[in-house]
Design a protein around this motif. Structure first.
Motif, PDB file in Angstrom:
ATOM      1  N   ARG A   1      -0.726  -1.189  -4.516  1.00  0.00           N
ATOM      2  CA  ARG A   1      -1.963  -0.410  -4.510  1.00  0.00           C
ATOM      3  C   ARG A   1      -1.648   1.000  -4.030  1.00  0.00           C
ATOM      4  O   ARG A   1      -0.851   1.161  -3.097  1.00  0.00           O
TER       5      ARG A   1
ATOM      6  N   GLY B   1      -2.499   4.635  -2.297  1.00  0.00           N
ATOM      7  CA  GLY B   1      -3.332   5.409  -1.385  1.00  0.00           C
ATOM      8  C   GLY B   1      -3.812   6.660  -2.108  1.00  0.00           C
ATOM      9  O   GLY B   1      -3.600   6.829  -3.312  1.00  0.00           O
TER      10      GLY B   1
ATOM     11  N   SER C   1      -8.831   0.805   3.632  1.00  0.00           N
ATOM     12  CA  SER C   1      -8.585   1.477   2.364  1.00  0.00           C
ATOM     13  C   SER C   1      -8.279   0.460   1.258  1.00  0.00           C
ATOM     14  O   SER C   1      -8.770   0.576   0.135  1.00  0.00           O
ATOM     15  N   LEU C   2      -7.478  -0.556   1.604  1.00  0.00           N
ATOM     16  CA  LEU C   2      -7.170  -1.622   0.636  1.00  0.00           C
ATOM     17  C   LEU C   2      -8.435  -2.368   0.220  1.00  0.00           C
ATOM     18  O   LEU C   2      -8.529  -2.882  -0.892  1.00  0.00           O
ATOM     19  N   GLU C   3      -9.383  -2.418   1.119  1.00  0.00           N
ATOM     20  CA  GLU C   3     -10.648  -3.089   0.803  1.00  0.00           C
ATOM     21  C   GLU C   3     -11.574  -2.193  -0.025  1.00  0.00           C
ATOM     22  O   GLU C   3     -12.689  -2.588  -0.366  1.00  0.00           O
ATOM     23  N   GLY C   4     -11.106  -0.963  -0.296  1.00  0.00           N
ATOM     24  CA  GLY C   4     -11.889  -0.063  -1.140  1.00  0.00           C
ATOM     25  C   GLY C   4     -12.847   0.823  -0.372  1.00  0.00           C
ATOM     26  O   GLY C   4     -13.826   1.311  -0.923  1.00  0.00           O
ATOM     27  N   LYS C   5     -12.547   1.035   0.903  1.00  0.00           N
ATOM     28  CA  LYS C   5     -13.475   1.817   1.731  1.00  0.00           C
ATOM     29  C   LYS C   5     -12.829   3.110   2.224  1.00  0.00           C
ATOM     30  O   LYS C   5     -11.649   3.340   1.989  1.00  0.00           O
TER      31      LYS C   5
ATOM     32  N   TYR D   1       0.872  -1.182   0.000  1.00  0.00           N
ATOM     33  CA  TYR D   1       0.000   0.000   0.000  1.00  0.00           C
ATOM     34  C   TYR D   1       0.905   1.227   0.000  1.00  0.00           C
ATOM     35  O   TYR D   1       1.503   1.588   1.009  1.00  0.00           O
TER      36      TYR D   1
END
Lengths: 516, 158
Positions: free
Chosen positions: A262, A264, A279-283, A221
């Motif tokens: 990925r 940020g 955040s990695l989960e898309g939230k 990340y």
């Protein structure tokens, strides 16, 4: 036989004109018919000398710096490619005291190799740690990391081996290795330098972690403010896949490990591990309650190792040279080395990897050469925006996790930012609260509301409205934030605020006695 | 990318190409912003539909992250670092100079559409403070004079 010339592709070197220097050298070499091989290396981490041009000679590498594009013609006149004399000639790079006195373990290759050349990486002891790991059982890899004494270099200093052991023993159908490369602390750039200057060491460290706990998927990340690191990582990952160091069958071992970067999107709080996972989960990067620990329920609810770049990049040398080799550096319970980043108002800024135990005074004056402005150094913030400000009376405390805890300070990610005597510490305290307000994820009240109220209280102290009362209020507020915030953002903002108030009360218009 | 006009098909194809990734929303938003320069509010329903999320969830994510913007930026974006290391080297002075020279505040774009100005909290260039980032290029030890030269270069580009 052509001579090899090194011009860094590190972002800080580029920020000072390294690209123009590289172009000028190529053009001038062509014009003069001089056969040169240009390598874009990482930075040696001596930023007052960047752009630093190095030449391979029979005695070793000779450095010239700081070189601007306009100096290139004169360097050719001086036959610099043979190590010729010139006012910018610095002698052998390895003999420059700033570099010579360091203990470079994690940074062993940075500035020396071509960052995205797998051949170069292997020629400089690269992938030896992975080869050894492939001969060990998972529990043996974890034991090696535990025995090295490595503690999380992101700031929290949690023993890395214990975290790995928890993941090893956790049941889960898919385990993950997540690298926290959201290096948001002001005054820190060691993660960036590794990712730009030796990306394979991070990839190797993550692959070893995958073997150790049975994880087959890794994510880096990376903060989006690091476009050069992004390019270097992707190029290195592609090369590692091509050569069988990543993918379905690592070096024919039958083990799989896949890796993806990925990005940020400019949220400081996503450097907090659970916020990062969200955040990695898309939230939205909202901090999670702990427990459950990420080691038990991390990314997508699965057992996850989440470690800082430097922690993971220190693993290959631990596996290669053995736990004892690494553990023999350092002091007390702070084992190994810390890549310290010397920044701010300092003459000789840079990266200093040293065993734990060096003092700020050595760093600021022996390495740093004092302030850039020539004025006295008044305050030093160690450990990023959530770290305490230290006055001169604390410059002799050794850099060690426990010794710093005693003086209510933190080492954090090893960032050191110096300020001269023009600094207004009340303004810096206000800034710390303002930063917390801007970056708060908003989940817990002490951080979300406390930071805004804190900014207002400091404003009232600065203008002098019922100052004693407001100071008491600020202390009370800091106590609440410190003890009841969900994560380190709200929980540690009181460090810069209160250390500024305690050590520099005169900037708040209060007497030392009244500040307490 | 200074126009408000954007192509729905571009957004759809970006989302379609990335939706299979676990946790796809951030990669999708980056993909859209890379292509269009911003994430148009009108793209939210498309993203939500493709990823099987509510519009509120997508909107919530876009607004959580400082980097994502819902208006078109100028031709170039200057990110000016406001963090401690740069402050120790008078970033506040540089900030005041930049705003005065450009005639805009943070989060604004010059009237000729050339330059947007954004604050940033650390570019990892703390050894060469104060620092700015122009599009994807970082500049270190930026004096007001150097800032003016950089801006003049941007303005002279056609």
């Amino acid at each position: 036989m052509s001579t090899t010339i090194f011009v860094p592709c590190d972002s800080s070197a580029l920020s000072l004109g390294a690209e123009a220097v590289a172009k000028a050298i190529t053009a001038e070499a062509a014009r003069r018919g001089v056969a040169l091989r240009l390598v874009r290396n990482g930075s040696r981490g001596m930023f007052w000398l960047e752009p630093l041009v190095e030449v391979e000679t029979s005695e070793g590498r000779v450095a010239y710096g700081p070189v601007l594009a306009g100096d290139v013609e004169a360097l050719f006149e001086a036959r610099f490619w043979e190590g010729g004399p010139h006012p910018l000639r610095l002698g052998l790079t390895a003999e420059i005291p700033f570099l010579k006195r360091q203990e470079r373990l994690t940074f062993a290759r940075v500035g020396i190799t071509d960052p995205i050349s797998l051949d170069d990486y292997r020629a400089h002891d690269g992938y030896r740690g992975l080869r050894r790991a492939l001969e060990l059982k998972p529990a043996e890899i974890v034991r090696e990391v535990t025995d090295s004494g490595l503690r999380g270099r992101g700031g929290a200093a949690f023993p890395t081996g214990i975290k790995w052991n928890t993941v090893l023993n956790a049941a889960g159908e898919q385990k993950y290795i997540v690298c926290n490369a959201d290096e948001g602390d002001s005054g820190t750039f060691s993660d960036r330098m590794i990712m730009e200057g030796d990306p394979f060491v991070l990839i190797e460290g993550m692959t070893i972690a995958g073997l150790a706990v049975g994880a087959t998927q890794g994510y880096i990340y990376l903060r989006c403010e690091y476009p050069h690191a992004h390019r270097a990582l992707n190029a290195a990952i592609e090369a590692a896949y091509g050569a069988g160091y990543l993918g379905a069958d690592i070096l024919g071992s039958g083990h799989r490990f896949d890796l993806e970067v990925r990005l940020g999107a400019g949220a400081y709080v996503c450097g907090e591990e659970t916020s990062l996972l969200e955040s990695l989960e898309g939230k939205r990067g909202l901090v999670r309650y702990k427990p459950p620990l990420p080691a038990i329920q991390g990314l997508f609810g699965q057992p996850t190792i989440i470690n800082n770049v430097i922690s993971l990049a220190s693993v290959p040398i631990i596996l290669d040279r053995g736990a004892a080799y690494y553990r023999d550096f350092g002091m007390g319970r702070s084992r190994g080395t810390l890549p310290i980043q010397l920044a701010g108002n300092i003459k000789q800024t840079g990266l200093i990897e040293k065993a734990f135990g060096i003092t700020l005074r050595e760093l600021l004056y022996d390495y740093g050469g004092g302030s850039a402005s020539g004025r006295p150094i008044r305050a030093v913030q160690v450990g990023g925006p959530l770290g305490a400000y230290l006055p001169e009376s604390q410059f002799d405390v050794p850099l060690d996790y426990e010794a710093y805890a005693v003086i209510w300070a933190v080492l954090g990610h090893g960032g050191v930012v110096a300020f001269d005597d023009t600094v207004d510490m009340a303004k810096m305290a206000r800034y710390a609260m303002e930063f917390c307000a801007v970056e708060s994820c908003g989940k817990c009240t002490p951080c979300r509301i406390g930071s805004t109220r804190g900014t207002e209280v400091i404003d009232r102290i600065i203008v002098g409205a019922r100052r004693g009362e407001q100071v008491a209020l600020l202390r009370d507020l800091c106590d609440t934030m410190l003890n009841s915030s969900l994560c380190a953002l709200g929980g540690m903002t009181p460090y810069p605020v209160l250390s500024a108030l305690n050590h520099f009360p005169e900037d708040f218009g209060v007497d030392k006695a009244d500040a307490a | 990318m200074s126009s408000q006009a954007w192509d729905h098909e571009t957004v759809r194809s970006i989302v379609a190409g990335l939706k299979a990734k676990p946790g796809a929303l951030l990669p999708v938003l980056h993909g859209i912003q890379d292509a269009l320069g911003f994430v148009p509010p009108g793209a939210v329903p498309i993203i939500a539909d493709e990823l099987n999320l509510s519009r509120a969830e997508v909107h919530g994510v876009i607004t959580f992250y400082h980097y994502f913007r819902d208006t078109p930026p100028g031709k170039h974006t200057i990110h000016l670092c406001r963090a401690e290391s740069c402050q120790s080297m008078n970033a506040a002075g540089l900030e005041a100079h930049a705003k005065a020279q450009l005639g805009i505040d943070f989060h604004e774009t010059t009237t000729d559409g050339t330059i947007s100005l954004e604050p940033v909290y650390c570019l990892g260039n703390c050894a060469c403070s104060p620092a700015i980032m122009v599009d994807h290029d970082v500049y270190g030890r930026v004096t007001p004079e150097r800032f003016d030269a950089i801006v003049a270069d941007l303005r002279s580009e056609k």
